[in-house]
Scaffold this motif. Structure first.
Motif, PDB file in Angstrom:
ATOM      1  N   TRP A  17     -23.321 -31.564  -7.555  1.00 46.40           N
ATOM      2  CA  TRP A  17     -22.998 -32.374  -8.740  1.00 46.40           C
ATOM      3  C   TRP A  17     -21.609 -33.001  -8.610  1.00 46.40           C
ATOM      4  CZ3 TRP A  17     -19.372 -32.476 -12.615  1.00 46.40           C
ATOM      5  CH2 TRP A  17     -19.682 -33.299 -13.709  1.00 46.40           C
ATOM      6  N   VAL A  18     -20.629 -32.226  -8.178  1.00 47.58           N
ATOM      7  CA  VAL A  18     -19.266 -32.760  -8.054  1.00 47.58           C
ATOM      8  C   VAL A  18     -19.230 -33.842  -6.980  1.00 47.58           C
ATOM      9  CG1 VAL A  18     -16.873 -32.230  -7.429  1.00 47.58           C
ATOM     10  CG2 VAL A  18     -18.124 -30.686  -8.918  1.00 47.58           C
ATOM     11  N   GLN A  19     -19.976 -33.618  -5.917  1.00 44.87           N
ATOM     12  CA  GLN A  19     -20.026 -34.625  -4.854  1.00 44.87           C
ATOM     13  C   GLN A  19     -20.559 -35.957  -5.399  1.00 44.87           C
ATOM     14  OE1 GLN A  19     -21.781 -32.910  -1.420  1.00 44.87           O
ATOM     15  NE2 GLN A  19     -20.171 -33.897  -0.211  1.00 44.87           N
ATOM     16  N   ALA A  20     -21.607 -35.875  -6.176  1.00 50.26           N
ATOM     17  CA  ALA A  20     -22.175 -37.092  -6.772  1.00 50.26           C
ATOM     18  C   ALA A  20     -21.186 -37.724  -7.751  1.00 50.26           C
ATOM     19  CB  ALA A  20     -23.492 -36.757  -7.472  1.00 50.26           C
ATOM     20  N   LEU A  21     -20.492 -36.897  -8.492  1.00 48.75           N
ATOM     21  CA  LEU A  21     -19.502 -37.384  -9.466  1.00 48.75           C
ATOM     22  C   LEU A  21     -18.429 -38.201  -8.748  1.00 48.75           C
ATOM     23  CD1 LEU A  21     -18.507 -36.777 -12.585  1.00 48.75           C
ATOM     24  CD2 LEU A  21     -16.869 -35.289 -11.441  1.00 48.75           C
ATOM     25  N   GLU A  22     -17.981 -37.680  -7.605  1.00 45.37           N
ATOM     26  CA  GLU A  22     -16.870 -38.305  -6.889  1.00 45.37           C
ATOM     27  C   GLU A  22     -17.282 -39.551  -6.121  1.00 45.37           C
ATOM     28  OE1 GLU A  22     -14.149 -34.341  -6.101  1.00 45.37           O
ATOM     29  OE2 GLU A  22     -15.595 -34.954  -4.576  1.00 45.37           O
ATOM     30  N   SER A  23     -18.557 -39.658  -5.814  1.00 44.37           N
ATOM     31  CA  SER A  23     -18.950 -40.767  -4.943  1.00 44.37           C
ATOM     32  C   SER A  23     -19.873 -41.753  -5.639  1.00 44.37           C
ATOM     33  CB  SER A  23     -19.621 -40.214  -3.684  1.00 44.37           C
ATOM     34  OG  SER A  23     -20.733 -39.432  -4.069  1.00 44.37           O
ATOM     35  N   GLY A  24     -19.970 -41.658  -6.955  1.00 45.20           N
ATOM     36  CA  GLY A  24     -20.835 -42.578  -7.698  1.00 45.20           C
ATOM     37  C   GLY A  24     -20.275 -43.990  -7.708  1.00 45.20           C
ATOM     38  N   ALA A  25     -20.997 -44.897  -8.360  1.00 45.56           N
ATOM     39  CA  ALA A  25     -20.552 -46.293  -8.455  1.00 45.56           C
ATOM     40  C   ALA A  25     -19.236 -46.362  -9.235  1.00 45.56           C
ATOM     41  CB  ALA A  25     -21.625 -47.120  -9.152  1.00 45.56           C
ATOM     42  N   ALA A  26     -19.096 -45.500 -10.199  1.00 45.71           N
ATOM     43  CA  ALA A  26     -17.842 -45.394 -10.961  1.00 45.71           C
ATOM     44  C   ALA A  26     -17.301 -43.989 -10.734  1.00 45.71           C
ATOM     45  CB  ALA A  26     -18.108 -45.640 -12.441  1.00 45.71           C
ATOM     46  N   PRO A  27     -16.589 -43.814  -9.604  1.00 44.52           N
ATOM     47  CA  PRO A  27     -16.215 -42.458  -9.190  1.00 44.52           C
ATOM     48  C   PRO A  27     -15.296 -41.767 -10.197  1.00 44.52           C
ATOM     49  CG  PRO A  27     -15.287 -44.107  -7.706  1.00 44.52           C
ATOM     50  CD  PRO A  27     -16.112 -44.846  -8.693  1.00 44.52           C
ATOM     51  N   ARG A  28     -15.477 -40.479 -10.298  1.00 47.16           N
ATOM     52  CA  ARG A  28     -14.656 -39.671 -11.201  1.00 47.16           C
ATOM     53  C   ARG A  28     -14.075 -38.496 -10.440  1.00 47.16           C
ATOM     54  NH1 ARG A  28     -15.483 -41.032 -16.323  1.00 47.16           N
ATOM     55  NH2 ARG A  28     -14.461 -39.128 -17.033  1.00 47.16           N
ATOM     56  N   GLN A  29     -13.073 -37.870 -11.057  1.00 49.60           N
ATOM     57  CA  GLN A  29     -12.463 -36.682 -10.471  1.00 49.60           C
ATOM     58  C   GLN A  29     -12.471 -35.547 -11.469  1.00 49.60           C
ATOM     59  OE1 GLN A  29      -8.670 -37.100  -8.457  1.00 49.60           O
ATOM     60  NE2 GLN A  29      -8.939 -39.314  -8.547  1.00 49.60           N
ATOM     61  N   VAL A  30     -12.529 -34.344 -10.931  1.00 51.06           N
ATOM     62  CA  VAL A  30     -12.443 -33.180 -11.790  1.00 51.06           C
ATOM     63  C   VAL A  30     -11.007 -33.016 -12.267  1.00 51.06           C
ATOM     64  CG1 VAL A  30     -12.593 -30.656 -11.841  1.00 51.06           C
ATOM     65  CG2 VAL A  30     -14.380 -32.006 -10.694  1.00 51.06           C
ATOM     66  N   LEU A  31     -10.834 -32.882 -13.581  1.00 49.40           N
ATOM     67  CA  LEU A  31      -9.509 -32.555 -14.117  1.00 49.40           C
ATOM     68  C   LEU A  31      -9.396 -31.042 -14.279  1.00 49.40           C
ATOM     69  CD1 LEU A  31      -6.777 -33.427 -15.393  1.00 49.40           C
ATOM     70  CD2 LEU A  31      -7.957 -33.446 -17.601  1.00 49.40           C
ATOM     71  N   GLY A  32     -10.432 -30.453 -14.820  1.00 50.18           N
ATOM     72  CA  GLY A  32     -10.395 -29.004 -15.033  1.00 50.18           C
ATOM     73  C   GLY A  32     -11.785 -28.407 -15.067  1.00 50.18           C
ATOM     74  N   MET A  33     -11.857 -27.123 -14.692  1.00 51.16           N
ATOM     75  CA  MET A  33     -13.148 -26.424 -14.737  1.00 51.16           C
ATOM     76  C   MET A  33     -12.918 -25.011 -15.251  1.00 51.16           C
ATOM     77  SD  MET A  33     -15.223 -27.257 -11.284  1.00 51.16           S
ATOM     78  CE  MET A  33     -14.097 -27.096  -9.908  1.00 51.16           C
ATOM     79  N   THR A  34     -13.846 -24.526 -16.042  1.00 52.20           N
ATOM     80  CA  THR A  34     -13.840 -23.121 -16.435  1.00 52.20           C
ATOM     81  C   THR A  34     -15.241 -22.567 -16.237  1.00 52.20           C
ATOM     82  OG1 THR A  34     -12.127 -23.533 -18.079  1.00 52.20           O
ATOM     83  CG2 THR A  34     -13.335 -21.486 -18.288  1.00 52.20           C
ATOM     84  N   VAL A  35     -15.312 -21.382 -15.643  1.00 50.93           N
ATOM     85  CA  VAL A  35     -16.600 -20.763 -15.349  1.00 50.93           C
ATOM     86  C   VAL A  35     -16.892 -19.701 -16.394  1.00 50.93           C
ATOM     87  CG1 VAL A  35     -17.976 -19.680 -13.560  1.00 50.93           C
ATOM     88  CG2 VAL A  35     -15.967 -21.025 -12.943  1.00 50.93           C
ATOM     89  N   PHE A  36     -18.101 -19.717 -16.925  1.00 58.31           N
ATOM     90  CA  PHE A  36     -18.535 -18.712 -17.895  1.00 58.31           C
ATOM     91  C   PHE A  36     -19.777 -18.017 -17.370  1.00 58.31           C
ATOM     92  CE2 PHE A  36     -16.237 -21.863 -20.341  1.00 58.31           C
ATOM     93  CZ  PHE A  36     -15.480 -21.099 -21.203  1.00 58.31           C
ATOM     94  N   GLY A  37     -19.724 -16.692 -17.298  1.00 52.90           N
ATOM     95  CA  GLY A  37     -20.894 -15.941 -16.846  1.00 52.90           C
ATOM     96  C   GLY A  37     -20.566 -14.462 -16.831  1.00 52.90           C
ATOM     97  N   ALA A  38     -21.568 -13.641 -16.590  1.00 52.40           N
ATOM     98  CA  ALA A  38     -21.336 -12.201 -16.539  1.00 52.40           C
ATOM     99  C   ALA A  38     -20.329 -11.879 -15.440  1.00 52.40           C
ATOM    100  CB  ALA A  38     -22.658 -11.469 -16.283  1.00 52.40           C
ATOM    101  N   ALA A  39     -19.575 -10.800 -15.625  1.00 50.28           N
ATOM    102  CA  ALA A  39     -18.463 -10.470 -14.729  1.00 50.28           C
ATOM    103  C   ALA A  39     -18.882 -10.457 -13.257  1.00 50.28           C
ATOM    104  CB  ALA A  39     -17.855  -9.132 -15.131  1.00 50.28           C
ATOM    105  N   ASP A  40     -20.033  -9.874 -12.946  1.00 50.86           N
ATOM    106  CA  ASP A  40     -20.409  -9.766 -11.528  1.00 50.86           C
ATOM    107  C   ASP A  40     -20.717 -11.127 -10.919  1.00 50.86           C
ATOM    108  OD1 ASP A  40     -22.558  -9.896 -13.213  1.00 50.86           O
ATOM    109  OD2 ASP A  40     -23.893  -8.820 -11.855  1.00 50.86           O
ATOM    110  N   THR A  41     -21.172 -12.087 -11.706  1.00 48.15           N
ATOM    111  CA  THR A  41     -21.489 -13.393 -11.131  1.00 48.15           C
ATOM    112  C   THR A  41     -20.245 -14.257 -10.960  1.00 48.15           C
ATOM    113  OG1 THR A  41     -21.938 -14.355 -13.290  1.00 48.15           O
ATOM    114  CG2 THR A  41     -23.794 -13.388 -12.130  1.00 48.15           C
TER     115      THR A  41
END
Ligand code: 3EB
Length: 350
Positions: A17-41
């Motif tokens: 998904w990030v690869q597609a985001l960065e290389s689309g016709a109107a490219p974008r960049q990640v500013l921030g990410m937060t991961v939510f999930g059970a501790a082991d994952t």
């Protein structure tokens, strides 16, 4: 093109998904990410994109979806590397022009260090924002381990957290008055030993706070909810680029200052949605002519008991449509009688 965009991506799909985001016709960049999930994952080896930096990871189990974890991704336009990364006194940041994504992670503070740890966290975040030229916090996300632990009354950890946060806000009054940021404060499920994690979006331009006529402003809550009030606005309208982003704070089944519909998760969800709709009504009043559609909101719903998911989801879909983007997580809401809390953001997605 949308200046700030929010997407929730399943962890397994992140890389592509990030690869597609960065290389689309109107490219974008990640500013921030937060991961939510059970501790082991969230603590197992992450996709390269995520492993690149110490992005905040919050151990709240995903409910009702077959992914191990959701990644909340904030992105901005641009193909050249315009997002700069760094660290200022324990605060990690990613910054792009007039916006900053900042976060601070503090190892599980013991009861006697919690106040200090909270105050230091906020002092450090405010200071980093100022140094980055983004002196207006728009939205804070607070995740506090054992949020209702150590019993009731003033010993409750959420109340101690509020005292520390309040002290920092007083010191930084110039940054938050008259524009208190939107926020949420959730606890990890009982027995999970995780760090205190606070992340925030800040800007060089102030947001307009929006209060809910159905609810007392949280910063005015009476003494019985703690020695110091929570410091947040019910919502914020933030100018970003030539658009406006909407941040709706964590919203619960509270009318005035009191919890309503005890032990009835379905009624609590409907009341929460009544509160969110009242805020949307206020947006319409503030910006006549502009259309605020619930279908443009990205929702994050925190459910205390996993078994309540079907009732919460049914109410959300009934009120906002089956297609409304909503991520469900298991979390402890900051009052023992609240079974559900819902936040929403409308930084446009494609
Ligand atoms: C409430 O309305 C429910 O302490 O930052 C919602 C949003 C809540 C933010 C916070 C708490 C906070 O009081 C709880």
């Amino acid at each position: 093109m949308s200046h700030l965009q929010l997407d929730y991506i399943a962890l397994e799909a992140l890389e592509a998904w990030v690869q597609a985001l960065e290389s689309g016709a109107a490219p974008r960049q990640v500013l921030g990410m937060t991961v939510f999930g059970a501790a082991d994952t969230i603590n197992s080896p992450a996709p390269a994109r995520l492993a690149e930096r110490a992005w905040p990871r919050v151990a709240l189990p995903v409910l009702g979806h077959d992914t191990a974890a959701w990644v909340e991704v904030w992105s901005v336009p641009g193909s050249a590397p315009i997002v700069q990364h760094g660290e200022i006194a324990g605060v990690a940041y990613a910054r792009c022009a007039d916006l900053a994504f900042t976060w601070r992670v503090t190892p599980l503070p013991s009861q006697d260090l919690l106040l200090q740890a909270t105050q230091q966290t906020y002092d450090a975040l405010f200071s980093a924002m100022r140094q980055l030229g983004c002196q207006h916090p728009l939205r804070f996300w607070n995740y506090l381990p054992d949020i209702l632990g150590a019993g009731q009354g003033e010993e409750e950890r959420y109340r101690i957290f509020n005292v520390g946060r309040h002290a920092s806000f007083l010191d930084q009054a110039a940054m938050v008055n008259p524009n208190p940021p939107a926020a949420c404060a959730l606890g990890h499920p009982e027995g999970v030993a995780e760090p205190l994690t606070v992340y925030a979006l800040a800007s060089s331009r102030p947001a307009q706070p929006i209060e809910n006529p159905r609810q007392m402003s949280a910063y005015l809550y009476p003494r019985r909810y703690g020695a110091r009030s929570p410091t947040f606005s019910r919502a914020a309208l933030a100018p970003v680029g030539d658009e406006e982003c909407v941040f709706i704070s964590g919203t619960a089944s509270i009318v005035g200052h009191e919890t309503v519909h005890l032990n009835d998760v379905q009624a609590q969800t409907h009341e929460t949605l009544n509160n969110i709709e009242a805020l949307l009504e206020r947006f319409r009043a503030e910006r006549p002519g502009k259309v605020w559609r619930t279908s443009e909101l990205h929702l994050k719903a925190y459910v205390r008991h996993a078994a309540d998911l079907p009732l919460v989801r049914q109410a959300v879909q009934q009120r906002l449509g089956a297609d409304v983007p909503c991520v469900y997580l298991q979390a402890v809401v900051c009052r023992p009688d609240l079974l559900v809390e819902i936040e929403a953001s409308a930084a446009r997605s494609h």
